[in-house]
Each structure stands twice: as structure tokens, then as C-alpha cells.
Motif scaffolding. Sequence first.
Motif, PDB file in Angstrom:
ATOM      1  N   PRO A   1       0.829  -1.202   0.000  1.00  0.00           N
ATOM      2  CA  PRO A   1       0.000   0.000   0.000  1.00  0.00           C
ATOM      3  C   PRO A   1       0.866   1.255   0.000  1.00  0.00           C
ATOM      4  CG  PRO A   1      -0.719  -1.557   1.692  1.00  0.00           C
ATOM      5  CD  PRO A   1       0.626  -2.018   1.210  1.00  0.00           C
ATOM      6  N   VAL A   2       0.455   2.240  -0.794  1.00  0.00           N
ATOM      7  CA  VAL A   2       1.145   3.525  -0.855  1.00  0.00           C
ATOM      8  C   VAL A   2       0.098   4.619  -1.002  1.00  0.00           C
ATOM      9  CG1 VAL A   2       3.299   2.649  -1.842  1.00  0.00           C
ATOM     10  CG2 VAL A   2       1.442   3.372  -3.359  1.00  0.00           C
ATOM     11  N   VAL A   3       0.505   5.844  -0.708  1.00  0.00           N
ATOM     12  CA  VAL A   3      -0.361   7.007  -0.941  1.00  0.00           C
ATOM     13  C   VAL A   3       0.325   7.859  -1.998  1.00  0.00           C
ATOM     14  CG1 VAL A   3      -1.458   9.026   0.055  1.00  0.00           C
ATOM     15  CG2 VAL A   3      -1.269   6.931   1.407  1.00  0.00           C
ATOM     16  N   ALA A   4      -0.326   7.983  -3.140  1.00  0.00           N
ATOM     17  CA  ALA A   4       0.260   8.687  -4.280  1.00  0.00           C
ATOM     18  C   ALA A   4      -0.313  10.090  -4.363  1.00  0.00           C
ATOM     19  CB  ALA A   4      -0.003   7.921  -5.568  1.00  0.00           C
ATOM     20  N   GLY A   5       0.366  11.041  -3.726  1.00  0.00           N
ATOM     21  CA  GLY A   5      -0.112  12.411  -3.757  1.00  0.00           C
ATOM     22  C   GLY A   5      -1.491  12.565  -3.137  1.00  0.00           C
ATOM     23  N   GLY A   6      -1.765  11.791  -2.105  1.00  0.00           N
ATOM     24  CA  GLY A   6      -3.057  11.847  -1.432  1.00  0.00           C
ATOM     25  C   GLY A   6      -4.045  10.799  -1.911  1.00  0.00           C
ATOM     26  N   VAL A   7      -3.709  10.058  -2.966  1.00  0.00           N
ATOM     27  CA  VAL A   7      -4.599   9.043  -3.522  1.00  0.00           C
ATOM     28  C   VAL A   7      -4.178   7.665  -2.995  1.00  0.00           C
ATOM     29  CG1 VAL A   7      -5.505   8.008  -5.625  1.00  0.00           C
ATOM     30  CG2 VAL A   7      -4.859  10.438  -5.606  1.00  0.00           C
ATOM     31  N   PRO A   8      -5.076   6.934  -2.345  1.00  0.00           N
ATOM     32  CA  PRO A   8      -4.710   5.586  -1.874  1.00  0.00           C
ATOM     33  C   PRO A   8      -4.479   4.648  -3.048  1.00  0.00           C
ATOM     34  CG  PRO A   8      -7.059   5.971  -1.575  1.00  0.00           C
ATOM     35  CD  PRO A   8      -6.464   7.283  -2.001  1.00  0.00           C
ATOM     36  N   CYS A   9      -3.326   4.023  -3.060  1.00  0.00           N
ATOM     37  CA  CYS A   9      -2.953   3.123  -4.148  1.00  0.00           C
ATOM     38  C   CYS A   9      -2.269   1.905  -3.554  1.00  0.00           C
ATOM     39  CB  CYS A   9      -1.999   3.808  -5.133  1.00  0.00           C
ATOM     40  SG  CYS A   9      -2.656   5.281  -5.961  1.00  0.00           S
ATOM     41  N   GLU A  10      -1.922   0.953  -4.420  1.00  0.00           N
ATOM     42  CA  GLU A  10      -1.077  -0.140  -3.967  1.00  0.00           C
ATOM     43  C   GLU A  10      -0.255  -0.670  -5.132  1.00  0.00           C
ATOM     44  OE1 GLU A  10      -3.909  -2.831  -2.229  1.00  0.00           O
ATOM     45  OE2 GLU A  10      -4.089  -4.023  -4.062  1.00  0.00           O
ATOM     46  N   TRP A  11       1.001  -0.948  -4.819  1.00  0.00           N
ATOM     47  CA  TRP A  11       1.861  -1.617  -5.777  1.00  0.00           C
ATOM     48  C   TRP A  11       1.546  -3.105  -5.732  1.00  0.00           C
ATOM     49  CZ3 TRP A  11       4.107   0.777  -9.510  1.00  0.00           C
ATOM     50  CH2 TRP A  11       4.698   2.030  -9.350  1.00  0.00           C
ATOM     51  N   VAL A  12       1.366  -3.693  -6.888  1.00  0.00           N
ATOM     52  CA  VAL A  12       1.136  -5.129  -7.024  1.00  0.00           C
ATOM     53  C   VAL A  12       2.274  -5.683  -7.855  1.00  0.00           C
ATOM     54  CG1 VAL A  12      -0.459  -6.913  -7.802  1.00  0.00           C
ATOM     55  CG2 VAL A  12      -1.358  -4.747  -6.918  1.00  0.00           C
TER      56      VAL A  12
ATOM     57  N   ALA B   1     -12.431  11.565  -9.988  1.00  0.00           N
ATOM     58  CA  ALA B   1     -11.708  10.380 -10.450  1.00  0.00           C
ATOM     59  C   ALA B   1     -10.598  10.753 -11.422  1.00  0.00           C
ATOM     60  CB  ALA B   1     -12.690   9.404 -11.101  1.00  0.00           C
ATOM     61  N   LEU B   2     -10.882  11.679 -12.324  1.00  0.00           N
ATOM     62  CA  LEU B   2      -9.878  12.110 -13.295  1.00  0.00           C
ATOM     63  C   LEU B   2      -8.717  12.808 -12.597  1.00  0.00           C
ATOM     64  CD1 LEU B   2      -8.913  12.488 -16.189  1.00  0.00           C
ATOM     65  CD2 LEU B   2     -10.386  14.510 -16.350  1.00  0.00           C
ATOM     66  N   GLU B   3      -9.002  13.651 -11.640  1.00  0.00           N
ATOM     67  CA  GLU B   3      -7.939  14.328 -10.882  1.00  0.00           C
ATOM     68  C   GLU B   3      -7.037  13.310 -10.196  1.00  0.00           C
ATOM     69  OE1 GLU B   3     -10.441  18.408  -9.751  1.00  0.00           O
ATOM     70  OE2 GLU B   3     -10.259  16.770  -8.309  1.00  0.00           O
ATOM     71  N   ASP B   4      -7.629  12.274  -9.608  1.00  0.00           N
ATOM     72  CA  ASP B   4      -6.841  11.261  -8.914  1.00  0.00           C
ATOM     73  C   ASP B   4      -5.996  10.446  -9.884  1.00  0.00           C
ATOM     74  OD1 ASP B   4      -8.028  12.175  -6.631  1.00  0.00           O
ATOM     75  OD2 ASP B   4      -9.285  10.404  -6.288  1.00  0.00           O
ATOM     76  N   ALA B   5      -6.545  10.151 -11.064  1.00  0.00           N
ATOM     77  CA  ALA B   5      -5.782   9.407 -12.064  1.00  0.00           C
ATOM     78  C   ALA B   5      -4.547  10.194 -12.503  1.00  0.00           C
ATOM     79  CB  ALA B   5      -6.675   9.102 -13.270  1.00  0.00           C
ATOM     80  N   LEU B   6      -4.731  11.468 -12.764  1.00  0.00           N
ATOM     81  CA  LEU B   6      -3.608  12.307 -13.184  1.00  0.00           C
ATOM     82  C   LEU B   6      -2.589  12.464 -12.061  1.00  0.00           C
ATOM     83  CD1 LEU B   6      -5.673  15.040 -15.055  1.00  0.00           C
ATOM     84  CD2 LEU B   6      -4.221  13.292 -16.109  1.00  0.00           C
ATOM     85  N   CYS B   7      -3.081  12.572 -10.844  1.00  0.00           N
ATOM     86  CA  CYS B   7      -2.188  12.712  -9.690  1.00  0.00           C
ATOM     87  C   CYS B   7      -1.301  11.472  -9.552  1.00  0.00           C
ATOM     88  CB  CYS B   7      -3.020  12.930  -8.434  1.00  0.00           C
ATOM     89  SG  CYS B   7      -2.053  13.228  -6.948  1.00  0.00           S
ATOM     90  N   ALA B   8      -1.885  10.290  -9.718  1.00  0.00           N
ATOM     91  CA  ALA B   8      -1.111   9.054  -9.599  1.00  0.00           C
ATOM     92  C   ALA B   8      -0.062   8.960 -10.697  1.00  0.00           C
ATOM     93  CB  ALA B   8      -2.053   7.850  -9.648  1.00  0.00           C
ATOM     94  N   PHE B   9      -0.400   9.370 -11.900  1.00  0.00           N
ATOM     95  CA  PHE B   9       0.552   9.337 -13.021  1.00  0.00           C
ATOM     96  C   PHE B   9       1.719  10.284 -12.748  1.00  0.00           C
ATOM     97  CE2 PHE B   9       1.636  10.635 -17.518  1.00  0.00           C
ATOM     98  CZ  PHE B   9       2.211   9.419 -17.870  1.00  0.00           C
ATOM     99  N   GLU B  10       1.425  11.460 -12.243  1.00  0.00           N
ATOM    100  CA  GLU B  10       2.482  12.413 -11.919  1.00  0.00           C
ATOM    101  C   GLU B  10       3.348  11.904 -10.765  1.00  0.00           C
ATOM    102  OE1 GLU B  10       0.240  15.912 -11.121  1.00  0.00           O
ATOM    103  OE2 GLU B  10      -0.223  16.312 -13.238  1.00  0.00           O
ATOM    104  N   TRP B  11       2.726  11.262  -9.798  1.00  0.00           N
ATOM    105  CA  TRP B  11       3.449  10.733  -8.633  1.00  0.00           C
ATOM    106  C   TRP B  11       4.470   9.688  -9.068  1.00  0.00           C
ATOM    107  CZ3 TRP B  11       3.691   5.831  -6.351  1.00  0.00           C
ATOM    108  CH2 TRP B  11       4.185   5.778  -5.041  1.00  0.00           C
ATOM    109  N   VAL B  12       4.079   8.794  -9.962  1.00  0.00           N
ATOM    110  CA  VAL B  12       4.990   7.763 -10.443  1.00  0.00           C
ATOM    111  C   VAL B  12       6.187   8.399 -11.156  1.00  0.00           C
ATOM    112  CG1 VAL B  12       5.226   5.907 -12.149  1.00  0.00           C
ATOM    113  CG2 VAL B  12       3.274   5.933 -10.608  1.00  0.00           C
TER     114      VAL B  12
END
Length: 311
Positions: free
Chosen positions: A50-61, A119-130
Amino acid sequence: MSETLNEAVEAVIARVKQTYGRWRRDTTPAQMRADWDALFSARGDARIEPVVAGGVPCEWVRAPRVRDDRAVLYFHGGGFQVGSLSSHRELMALLSAATGARVLGVGYRLAPEHRYPAALEDALCAFEWVQARGLAAEHVAMAGDSAGGGLALSAMLTLRESGRALPAAALLMSAWTDLSASGESYETRAADDPIHQRPMILAMARNYFGDKVDACDPRVSPMFADATALAALPPVMLQVGDRETVLSDSEAFATKARAAGATAELQVWPGMIHVFQQFPGELPEAREAIAAGGRFLAAHLDAASPRKTSP
């Protein structure tokens, strides 16, 4: 389609309909999400972080022995209202193994609590975080199913509009690209699709974008993006079942993208239902489709060159 396969598909349909059948007008979003998560197992040989990508809950698989210098961002389906990292964990694990790269599952905000553009804001945030953590855009791909497939397209079109780097490629499974539900398959496949009928699709769409935008706005319906925007997309593979009312969402989008000059590979799987890839334990076609999608992404992740476009 063989009798054995037909029985397997019908068994999957029965499981899904049993879950849907418990929902009533007063069923809360929280209960629907819990029921949907319970429908899917969490099998799969993968390490979860589990990780938090710029405030968005995510997880590395991470499947065993995959590369850390390549990544796939995964956006789960569920009509922007259900679905989660848990419900799609097995699919993400298999996609990680098939691609040879780690997968970042993105737990974007859901409607009706969080309507478009959350949802779109979170998707873009995760892409930028990576990218901020050292992975260049050309070493990142996107993937998603149903609403998540449409979200991946919306994210890429938004990146293009702002002149930012795009991912290397995208895998789109039963992608929801037209929230106006105008495709001919809503009529021609209505008798074949046991679950997703046009009134349900339109209700989910309205619950997602509310009164903010029109259903034909390309920010929520990538189908209606213009040729200039579509031409800038990276290579995409669209997989869809022949029994889906949203079949046209993939077929018509692929046709438009190709006409604009983009690379869009379309796979229509006979006898398959909406996001059949989520049932790899029951359907050999699900495993085959994930393997094919993984090979497609891996090829473009290895071959991609930097891609940046202007509005």
C-alpha cells in the motif's frame, strides 16, 4: 462456443446477478461496494504494498521477478461507484506477471460522494506521482476495465491537451467510452447481455457526472474526442466481449482512433461478457486475454520513446 465454456460463462453470470439482485433502491453505496468486493477473490501470487500517491490511496502489485523500472497504472471498473483495489487485486497480479512490470492500482474517489472530475484528478495525480519517483512517462503504461478503461482514455486526452508526456501504451478492457450510451450494440446485444442494459448504464453515468457536464463531453466520454486529440494517443489495445451492450464503445472508438491516425488494436472475444478478464479462475479466455494484453504493454514499454504533445 463449446457447451463447457457456455456453462462456465453462465455460472459467472449467475454469480454476478446474485450480487446485483441483493441491491434495492435504498441499498447504500457502502453496502454495494462491500458486496462487489466479496464477489471477487484475492488470489494471485503477488506482493502487495500500500502507498499514498499524492493523497490518492494506491497499492503496488508485484508478481514474482518483475521489473521495477517499468510500471502499469491500473484503473478499476465499477461504473465510478463500486469496485476497488481489493476487487481487482487478482486481475492486477496476473497483469503484472503478464507484463513483467509492477502494477500501481489507483484507488480513485467514487461517486456519488465524489463526482466528476474527482476520479480524473486522482488518475492524473497518480501518473504524476509515479514520474516524480523516477519513472519516465515512456516507461509507464495505463490499463483499466469498464469505467476504468474510459478513465485511462480521459486521463491521456487531458495530458495531451495540457502538453504533458503521455504513457507508452494502454490496455482497455470493456472500456466505457460513451456515457451517452448511443452505440448500436445497446440494441443489437440487449438480448445477449444479462446484466448491463441501457437504462442502468445511463443511471450510472448521470450519477458520475451529475449536472456538471454533458454526456457527450469528451472529458467524460472519450468517444467524442476530436481527431486531433485521438491522433496523439499512444498505442492502445481494446478487448471486449461479443455479448456486451457496450461492445460499440470499443468498436466505434477503435474505428475513430484509427481514422485519426492512432494505433488501436481491437480484440472482440466470442461468447464473452463484460470484463470477463475478472474471472480467470473460471474462464480460460480471461487468462488468454490478460496474457495478450500483457504482451502488448510489455512490447510498447520496451520500445517506447518519449512522447509529448502540444494542445
